[in-house]
Design a protein around this motif. Structure first.
Motif, PDB file in Angstrom:
ATOM      1  N   CYS A  98       0.626  -1.113   0.371  1.00 42.24           N
ATOM      2  CA  CYS A  98      -0.223  -0.138   0.003  1.00 42.24           C
ATOM      3  C   CYS A  98       0.645   1.495  -0.255  1.00 42.24           C
ATOM      4  N   ARG A  99       1.912   1.176   0.713  1.00 37.80           N
ATOM      5  CA  ARG A  99       2.708   2.385   1.032  1.00 37.80           C
ATOM      6  C   ARG A  99       3.493   2.614  -0.433  1.00 37.80           C
ATOM      7  N   ALA A 100       4.247   1.548  -0.664  1.00 35.86           N
ATOM      8  CA  ALA A 100       4.650   1.523  -2.119  1.00 35.86           C
ATOM      9  C   ALA A 100       3.571   2.428  -3.385  1.00 35.86           C
ATOM     10  N   VAL A 101       1.883   1.578  -3.332  1.00 35.98           N
ATOM     11  CA  VAL A 101       1.672   2.913  -4.812  1.00 35.98           C
ATOM     12  C   VAL A 101       0.787   3.677  -4.263  1.00 35.98           C
ATOM     13  N   LEU A 102       0.818   4.674  -3.104  1.00 36.19           N
ATOM     14  CA  LEU A 102       1.272   5.851  -2.755  1.00 36.19           C
ATOM     15  C   LEU A 102       2.296   6.619  -2.961  1.00 36.19           C
ATOM     16  N   GLU A 103       2.748   6.279  -2.542  1.00 34.72           N
ATOM     17  CA  GLU A 103       4.960   6.189  -3.119  1.00 34.72           C
ATOM     18  C   GLU A 103       4.507   6.156  -4.495  1.00 34.72           C
ATOM     19  N   GLY A 104       4.684   5.795  -4.803  1.00 32.64           N
ATOM     20  CA  GLY A 104       4.350   5.455  -6.802  1.00 32.64           C
ATOM     21  C   GLY A 104       4.017   6.160  -7.069  1.00 32.64           C
ATOM     22  N   MET A 105       2.621   6.287  -6.486  1.00 27.94           N
ATOM     23  CA  MET A 105       1.124   7.221  -8.129  1.00 27.94           C
ATOM     24  C   MET A 105       1.854   8.449  -7.376  1.00 27.94           C
ATOM     25  N   LEU A 106       2.476   9.197  -6.907  1.00 28.29           N
ATOM     26  CA  LEU A 106       2.687  10.675  -6.210  1.00 28.29           C
ATOM     27  C   LEU A 106       3.317  11.566  -7.275  1.00 28.29           C
ATOM     28  N   PRO A 107       3.923  10.946  -7.570  1.00 23.82           N
ATOM     29  CA  PRO A 107       4.869  12.081  -8.352  1.00 23.82           C
ATOM     30  C   PRO A 107       4.143  11.794  -9.388  1.00 23.82           C
ATOM     31  N   PHE A 108       2.791  11.492 -10.233  1.00 22.62           N
ATOM     32  CA  PHE A 108       2.136  11.259 -11.079  1.00 22.62           C
ATOM     33  C   PHE A 108       0.767  12.230 -11.386  1.00 22.62           C
ATOM     34  N   ALA A 109       0.980  12.921  -9.840  1.00 22.16           N
ATOM     35  CA  ALA A 109      -0.419  13.918  -9.777  1.00 22.16           C
ATOM     36  C   ALA A 109      -0.558  14.636 -10.766  1.00 22.16           C
ATOM     37  N   THR A 110       0.363  15.608 -11.745  1.00 19.05           N
ATOM     38  CA  THR A 110       0.190  16.218 -12.159  1.00 19.05           C
ATOM     39  C   THR A 110       0.557  15.929 -13.644  1.00 19.05           C
ATOM     40  N   SER A 111       0.736  14.716 -13.940  1.00 22.21           N
ATOM     41  CA  SER A 111       0.785  14.067 -15.077  1.00 22.21           C
ATOM     42  C   SER A 111       0.169  14.117 -16.232  1.00 22.21           C
ATOM     43  N   GLY A 112       0.422  13.358 -17.467  1.00 29.71           N
ATOM     44  CA  GLY A 112      -0.771  13.511 -18.196  1.00 29.71           C
ATOM     45  C   GLY A 112      -1.373  12.465 -18.065  1.00 29.71           C
ATOM     46  N   LEU A 113      -1.615  11.140 -17.127  1.00 30.29           N
ATOM     47  CA  LEU A 113      -2.150   9.980 -16.724  1.00 30.29           C
ATOM     48  C   LEU A 113      -3.095  10.637 -16.051  1.00 30.29           C
ATOM     49  N   ALA A 114      -3.261  11.551 -14.951  1.00 29.77           N
ATOM     50  CA  ALA A 114      -3.623  12.407 -14.192  1.00 29.77           C
ATOM     51  C   ALA A 114      -4.646  12.814 -15.041  1.00 29.77           C
ATOM     52  N   GLY A 115      -4.987  14.341 -16.011  1.00 27.03           N
ATOM     53  CA  GLY A 115      -5.328  14.760 -16.654  1.00 27.03           C
ATOM     54  C   GLY A 115      -6.169  13.972 -17.529  1.00 27.03           C
ATOM     55  N   ALA A 116      -5.685  12.302 -17.875  1.00 25.71           N
ATOM     56  CA  ALA A 116      -6.593  11.733 -19.224  1.00 25.71           C
ATOM     57  C   ALA A 116      -7.623  11.565 -18.512  1.00 25.71           C
ATOM     58  N   LEU A 117      -7.217  10.832 -16.692  1.00 22.98           N
ATOM     59  CA  LEU A 117      -8.184  10.204 -16.350  1.00 22.98           C
ATOM     60  C   LEU A 117      -9.293  11.466 -16.031  1.00 22.98           C
ATOM     61  N   SER A 118      -8.548  11.974 -15.119  1.00 19.32           N
ATOM     62  CA  SER A 118      -9.712  13.909 -15.142  1.00 19.32           C
ATOM     63  C   SER A 118     -10.191  14.041 -16.635  1.00 19.32           C
TER      64      SER A 118
END
Length: 211
Positions: A98-118
């Protein structure tokens, strides 16, 4: 004097930078053209021409046009894997994942992935959902193997334990992302927080043991 093949040369570094620049140019062009023309009306040739490369070059970086919709997925999964390896081995496996998932996701908060999903492009919602589902299924198998390596040797049904832990962690992430997206759709003016930080908060609120 011979060059040690294990030590990157200046030429190797320059080639890698050029590759990175080409990849980024393709991503930038795709994002712009998708916004301007729509996904269906943008061709691979259009994207290649915008980036001043051939279609053959484009296919060396991306297998399909659809891959340009979610360019960060593999990088995100790699970040999660790296974060998991870095977790202390005396942590309970579920907590470590769980911690790894949270830490791994955090740098992508403003990425193209976040934009595509939101805020997905019109007409691509179903396609994005399908590709994300495929990507998560494939990554769940990779994550399961990593979790299995962290389990005590005397754990019975280790393969099942690993699969349940990996599946639970990723299911929590997907559920939180879907909820965040639904909330954003219900309140389009909500711009206070990015999608992934919002998802991280929801995961913690759901009681997933990450602390």
């Amino acid at each position: 004097m011979t060059h040690d093949p294990d030590i990157p040369s200046a030429d190797t570094g320059l080639r890698q930078r050029k590759k990175d620049q080409t990849r980024q140019a393709l991503l930038d062009c795709a994002a712009r053209l998708f916004r301007e023309r729509g996904f269906a009306d943008t061709t691979v040739a259009d994207i290649a021409a915008c980036a001043n490369v051939s279609t053959r070059t484009l296919f060396r970086y991306f297998e399909t046009k659809e891959d340009l919709l979610l360019p960060d997925v593999e990088d995100l999964f790699a970040a999660v894997e790296t974060a998991l390896v870095a977790q202390p081995h005396d942590q309970p496996p579920m907590q470590a994942v769980c911690r790894a998932v949270l830490e791994g996701m955090l740098p992508f908060a403003t990425s193209g992935l976040a934009g595509a999903l939101s805020r997905p492009l019109a007409g691509t919602e179903t396609l994005i959902a399908a590709r994300m589902s495929q990507a998560f299924v494939a990554f769940e198998e990779r994550l399961t193997r990593l979790v299995a390596q962290r389990l005590p040797q005397n754990v019975g049904d280790a393969d099942l334990h690993a699969a349940l832990i990996a599946g639970t962690a990723l299911a929590a992430v997907r559920a939180a992302m879907r909820t965040s997206r639904a909330r954003r759709a219900a309140d389009p003016q909500s711009e206070a927080a990015g999608l992934l930080p919002q998802a991280l908060r929801l995961i913690q609120e759901a009681g997933i043991p990450c602390s």
